[in-house]
Design an enzyme around this catalytic site. Structure first.
Site, PDB file in Angstrom:
ATOM      1  CB  CYS A  71      49.502  60.913   6.535  1.00 35.69           C
ATOM      2  SG  CYS A  71      49.951  59.185   6.348  1.00 35.69           S
TER       3      CYS A  71
ATOM      4  CG  HIS B 250      61.243  56.600  10.723  1.00 34.94           C
ATOM      5  ND1 HIS B 250      61.629  55.751   9.710  1.00 34.94           N
ATOM      6  CD2 HIS B 250      59.899  56.739  10.617  1.00 34.94           C
ATOM      7  CE1 HIS B 250      60.559  55.371   9.039  1.00 34.94           C
ATOM      8  NE2 HIS B 250      59.499  55.949   9.562  1.00 34.94           N
TER       9      HIS B 250
END
Ligand code: PEP
Ligand code: MG
Length: 747
Positions: free
Chosen positions: A677, A364
């Site tokens: 996405c 992330h």
């Protein structure tokens, strides 16, 4: 205490200190030092070899060998006894050097006359900087006391080399950390930038390797160790907030902090004349060397703990905290071993580039870097030990290359590259307001991914039609405490305002896995990516989910609202999550808040299981968004954060593409909008193939919208589909090669 206290080593260090204090140039200093050692140890030869480049050692000073050999005699790493000392990072002490394995005869030095050889590595924290050698005619092994004295001196030499004390005219005398270094890593985020190094965790700098007063120094060391023990005990008393794994680490810290032998060795070093800091580093260097050579994973981990503990002790001694107060330079490029998304977010968008020694594309933190369009290079091995705060650095995110302290030629070529990339960016700007319409007439909707308020301005600049994924957890990660509902609702309202009526798909909280909130008790899970995360947490402990849904409804304040739930693995999870949405709507209505004019409730398809959900799921869901990052890791059973396995499986592997086609078919049969996405949607070739197999909506980082649109507008998707079909029928595992070849043939 050992009888070494007043032996040669202490006297030698005293003289060495005087020599170093003299205001002489690098070469003169080195000459003086070799002379000092040779006389103190009553040996005919003392020489210092330093690295000229990572593979070559150069004789830089000698007492006893031919003076003409200085700066002429060189050897490769591992060559001769000197090269072997450097490679093994271990002392070689032999009474009969010519008979020793690997001995290399160097006529220019006249060395055949010397029988004994003792080589001691000059190293700092596991990095070899050179070799200190003594030789004598008499066939004798140097005594343990003599070797010890040499080790202590080598330690000081290492510190001084690091500090640039031997900087002279010759290239070989240039200290480490002064020369250009190139690192080859992996691409985390494209783009090229020039900037200055900012270390996430700066190394402690030891400026005083030799002490004036061993008694006072010993007191300093003991006091610091006491403090260290106290702080480790404190860590252990907070065990309610740390995981069992961390407790284990802290227990190991405690064991080392109380280790008698560790303390004894450091005390001896201090009594021999080293400063407390240098004594700690000497132990740390030994641990690092052993760490790099240890085969046993458990032992390596423990040595790693010791390394960490030594850093803590050095910080106590020097007062140099994690935050050294170094100001962020202009155009800062962050250098870190690894970094979590929360820590990265704290730096904010001011960073120009990021280089990680470890790191992974699927993490992330990498996603944050991509969202900010900040060039990121991962796996740049060695960068944290080489780079110093303020060093000039060029980050080539296109190729995964980093130039540290580059020379002028490299810098000027690099600036040309930056200019070229800026030109390409201009090309994308010119098509910003045009649709992503392929030559066959199909239009693909391009959206952007976001997660912070700061991302929203990109909506206009990138040409994205809306926000296809708003990662709400980033807001939770940047705070030190749980945000309140009113704060969240104000923030979501600002996001919707900034989007100016464009659709924003708010994904409810996806915490767990590598997204650990600093204010929540971490869960001790063996495999957090497949653990209690995302909607699983939301449904089991619905308090936060309810608060978020309420905040979203209030933020919409009568405007349309799009919500999607992460990590839905089966239909009943979606139903339960949707029921929470209904409840929230009811509650808000009772409280008198306006309801959204329209609302859509979608599911993220991130586990293969959902693709096989009953038809009722596809009938009920308003839209599906493929979270390709997670979906791919579970499809191939390949950790998205583990570079080693992640790269094995191409996204354009026909197995994965075939699976995506099934999802396209199921959504089409139910008449439900489908989007992709994950990060792959922002890679032009991948985006092209997704569009060719039927995706009509892609969501990506803002900087990718231009390149993806540019490519889509140049091709006929039917032709791409035909290329994909031919490739898969020909037995290829991935269609990438065929698609690239076909593209190269297009004008
Ligand atoms: C994904 O998994 O593809 C996704 C978009 O979610 P995240 O990367 O935040 O896990
Ligand atoms: Mg995901």
């Amino acid at each position: 205490m050992p009888e070494r206290i007043d032996t040669d080593s202490r006297k030698l260090l005293g003289r060495l200190r005087d020599a170093l204090a003299e205001d002489s140039a690098g070469q003169a200093r080195l000459n003086r030092i070799v002379h000092l050692i040779a006389t103190s140890l009553q040996t005919e030869v003392c020489s210092i070899y330093l690295f000229r480049d990572p593979e070559t050692l150069e004789l830089c000073a000698t007492e006893g060998l031919q003076p003409e050999a200085v700066h002429q005699t060189r050897m490769r790493l591992g060559e001769g006894l000197v090269g072997q000392t450097a490679r093994r990072k271990k002392v070689i002490n032999t009474a009969n050097a010519p008979a020793a394995k690997g001995f290399r005869y160097m006529p220019e030095t006249g060395e055949e006359r010397y029988s004994s050889f003792c080589g001691v590595p000059i190293q700092r924290l596991g990095n070899a900087l050179g070799v200190l050698v003594v030789q004598s005619k008499a066939a004798r092994e140097f005594t343990p006391d003599e070797v010890y004295a040499l080790e202590v001196v080598a330690m000081v030499l290492a510190e001084m080399t690091e500090l640039g004390a031997f900087l002279g005219e010759g290239a070989a005398l240039s200290a480490r950390h002064k020369q250009p270094v190139l690192f080859r890593g992996g691409v985390g985020q494209e783009g090229a930038v020039e900037g200055r190094v900012y270390l996430h965790e700066p190394r402690v700098v030891v400026t005083n390797p030799i002490s004036d007063d061993p008694v006072a120094e010993l007191a300093r060391l003991r006091e610091a160790v006491e403090k260290l023990r106290g702080s480790v005990d404190d860590l252990l008393t907070q065990t309610s907030t740390v995981s069992a794994e961390q407790v284990q680490v802290f227990e190991a810290y405690r064991m080392f902090a109380n280790s008698r032998s560790w303390m004894r060795r450091m005390e001896e070093d201090v009594q021999s004349g080293l400063s407390a800091e240098a004594a700690v580093e000497k132990e740390q260097s030994l641990a690092r060397t052993r760490m790099s050579q240890a085969e046993d994973a458990y032992l390596r981990e423990r040595l790693h703990d010791l390394d960490d503990l030594s850093n803590r002790l050095l910080r106590i001694l020097t007062g140099q905290g994690k935050d050294t107060g170094a100001a962020l330079p202009e155009n800062p490029v962050l250098i870190a071993r690894n970094i979590g998304p929360g820590e990265l977010l704290e730096y904010g968008k001011q960073l120009r580039g990021i280089v990680l020694e470890e790191g992974s594309v699927g993490s992330h933190a990498a996603i944050v870097a991509r969202a900010w369009a900040i060039p990121l290079v991962i796996n740049a091995s060695g960068i944290t030990t080489e780079a110093l705060n303020g060093d000039q650095i060029l980050v080539d995110g296109e190729q995964g290359i980093v130039h540290l302290r580059p020379d002028d030629n490299v810098t000027s070529a690099f600036r040309d590259k930056i200019a070229m990339l800026a030109k390409a960016q201009e090309r994308y700007t010119s098509i910003r307001d045009l649709p992503a319409q392929a030559l066959c007439g199909s239009v693909v909707q391009l959206n952007m991914n976001a997660g912070l308020m700061a991302d929203l301005p990109s909506l206009a600049g990138s040409g994205a039609e809306g926000v296809g994924l708003f990662r709400t957890e980033l807001q939770f990660l940047v705070r030190n405490q749980m945000p309140r509902r009113s704060e969240l609702s104000a923030l979501y309202a600002r996001v919707m305002n900034a989007a100016g009526g464009k659709r924003v798909a708010f994904r409810t909280l996806d915490i767990g896995s590598d997204k650990v909130l600093p204010y929540m008790k971490p869960n001790d899970e063996p495999n957090p990516a497949m653990g209690w995360r995302a909607i699983r947490v939301g449904l089991d402990k619905p308090g936060i989910l309810r608060m978020q849904l309420q905040a979203l409804i209030r933020a919409a304040n009568g405007r349309p609202l799009t919500v999607m739930f992460p990590f839905i693995a089966q239909y009943d999870e979606f139903r339960a999550a949707k029921a929470e949405m209904f409840k929230a709507l009811e509650r808000e209505e009772i409280l008198g808040h306006p309801l959204p004019a329209r609302y859509e409730v979608g599911a993220m398809l991130e586990t293969p299981s959902l693709a096989f959900a009953p038809d009722a799921f596809f009938d009920e869901v308003d839209f599906v968004s493929v979270g390709g990052n997670d979906l791919k890791q579970f499809f191939f059973a390949a950790d998205r954060e583990n570079e080693r396995v992640r790269r094995r499986y191409d996204t354009l592997n026909i197995s994965f593409l075939g699976f995506l086609e099934q999802i396209v078919a199921r959504c089409a049969a139910a008449g439900k909008p489908l989007s992709f996405c994950g990060e792959d949607a922002g890679r032009p070739i991948e985006a092209l193939c997704f569009a060719a197999i039927g995706f009509r909506s892609l969501s990506m980082r803002p900087a990718s919208v231009g390149p993806v649109k540019h490519l889509l507008r140049r091709v006929n998707l039917d032709e791409v589909k035909a290329v994909i079909d031919t490739a898969r029928n020909s037995g290829e595992q991935s269609v990438r090669g065929a698609v690239m070849d076909w593209l190269a043939r297009q004008t």
